[in-house]
Design a protein around this motif. Structure first.
Motif, short mmCIF file in Angstrom:
data_model
loop_
_atom_site.label_atom_id
_atom_site.label_comp_id
_atom_site.label_asym_id
_atom_site.label_seq_id
_atom_site.Cartn_x
_atom_site.Cartn_y
_atom_site.Cartn_z
N GLY A 195 1.41 -1.57 0.05
CA GLY A 195 0.04 -0.03 -0.06
C GLY A 195 1.39 1.03 0.40
O GLY A 195 -0.03 2.23 -0.28
N SER A 196 1.86 1.06 1.36
CA SER A 196 3.24 1.98 0.54
C SER A 196 4.36 1.57 1.30
O SER A 196 4.25 0.94 1.51
N ALA A 197 5.17 1.66 -0.03
CA ALA A 197 6.89 1.88 0.35
C ALA A 197 7.45 3.07 1.51
O ALA A 197 7.81 4.27 0.28
N THR A 198 8.36 3.38 2.30
CA THR A 198 8.77 4.24 2.97
C THR A 198 10.50 3.77 2.54
O THR A 198 10.63 2.78 3.43
N LEU A 199 11.14 4.51 2.76
CA LEU A 199 13.47 4.73 2.27
C LEU A 199 13.66 5.22 3.07
O LEU A 199 13.69 6.49 3.18
N THR A 200 14.35 4.65 4.27
CA THR A 200 15.40 6.57 5.09
C THR A 200 16.34 5.58 5.09
O THR A 200 17.13 4.74 5.36
N VAL A 201 17.73 6.33 4.87
CA VAL A 201 18.98 6.04 4.63
C VAL A 201 20.17 6.89 6.31
O VAL A 201 19.70 8.39 5.30
N THR A 202 20.24 6.70 6.71
CA THR A 202 20.86 7.49 8.14
C THR A 202 22.02 7.33 7.63
O THR A 202 23.06 6.52 7.48
N LEU A 203 22.89 8.63 7.45
CA LEU A 203 23.83 8.45 6.97
C LEU A 203 25.26 8.11 8.43
O LEU A 203 24.54 9.13 9.57
#
Length: 270
Positions: free
Chosen positions: A26-34
């Motif tokens: 239904g939804s897709a979220t991507l986070t990248v923590t540097l």
């Protein structure tokens, strides 16, 4: 394999329902923590049913944490990626390594570069800095006629300053440096008052042939591990291993150790 700084990393993940079937979320979220703690949020794209990807341009060297979160069905995936510094130290060039192993295709380039960086770190652990770079060192000292820098050989002192509020700086032109030992004295005979922070250029402007020759030998020895598990051949032959090296285990053949012997750092006492 690590990405080069400034390269684009294609990140991928799959969304599966509790039964393991690939499913459009239904939804897709991507986070990248540097590594510096900032967070980037590249926009995911569904490339096929249940399979997602996003392109992330690397801007900071170090370990990144990658987090995917899906809804309907609820699913999540955590991964990581590593980014090399802009100029990772390497005693051997990639072309040198490939030539020595008689390889011409690029399929193993990333693995070879990782081996080169690992071998460089090991040789520098035995012999001190080889690749030229700038380092910052904090020196815990009260009052002293001389101070000893940790990383040697030292090419030049760029700055030396007290770590106290309003502390003084010592001009590099007013200092006497022994490049091999890293010992510093004031030319006027005065005392250093610390604690201090030293900024120096270390390494070797001309890399001795023994270092590159030893690095090639170690590379060939380690490359053999790709052929499957092997026990080190203990003995006295040039390419045998009869001495475990701290931080390197049985990774250094006898011939490489013999080449490095004139440059090895004295053992740390105490």
């Amino acid at each position: 394999m690590p990405y080069d700084l400034g390269a684009t990393a294609r990140l991928t993940a799959e969304c599966r329902d509790p039964g393991g079937i690939l499913t459009t979320a239904g939804s897709a979220t991507l986070t990248v923590t540097l590594p510096d703690g900032t967070i980037a949020s590249p926009a995911p794209v569904e490339s096929s049913a249940g399979r997602y990807q996003a392109d992330f341009v690397t801007t900071v060297p170090g370990r990144h944490v990658v987090r995917w979160v899906f809804t309907a069905p609820a699913a999540a995936h955590t991964d990581s990626l590593d980014v090399r510094e802009a100029a990772p130290p390497g005693i051997l060039s990639l072309a040198d390594a490939k030539g020595y192993l008689r390889k011409s295709d690029p399929e193993d380039d990333d693995e070879l570069r990782t081996w080169i960086e690992s071998i460089t770190a090991g040789i520098e652990g035995l012999c001190g800095p080889v690749v030229v770079r700038t380092v910052i060192e904090r020196i815990a000292v009260g009052r002293a006629v001389t101070i000893a820098l940790r990383d040697t050989p030292v090419i030049e002192v760029l700055a030396l300053e007290q770590l106290l509020a309003g502390g003084i700086s010592y001009a590099p032109a007013d200092l006497d440096l022994d490049p091999d030992t890293g010992i510093l004295r004031r030319l006027d005979g005065g005392l250093f008052t610390g604690p201090l922070k030293a900024t120096t250029r270390v390494g070797r402007l001309v890399v001795p042939a023994a270092f590159t020759a030893a690095a090639r030998i170690i590379l060939r020895h380690l490359w053999q591990t790709r052929q499957g598990p092997q026990r080190p051949s203990l003995g006295t032959g040039d390419f045998d291993v009869n001495e475990p090296v701290q931080g390197f285990g049985y990774a250094v053949p006898n011939r490489a150790l013999q080449l490095l012997e004139p440059y090895r750092l004295p053992p740390v006492v105490g």
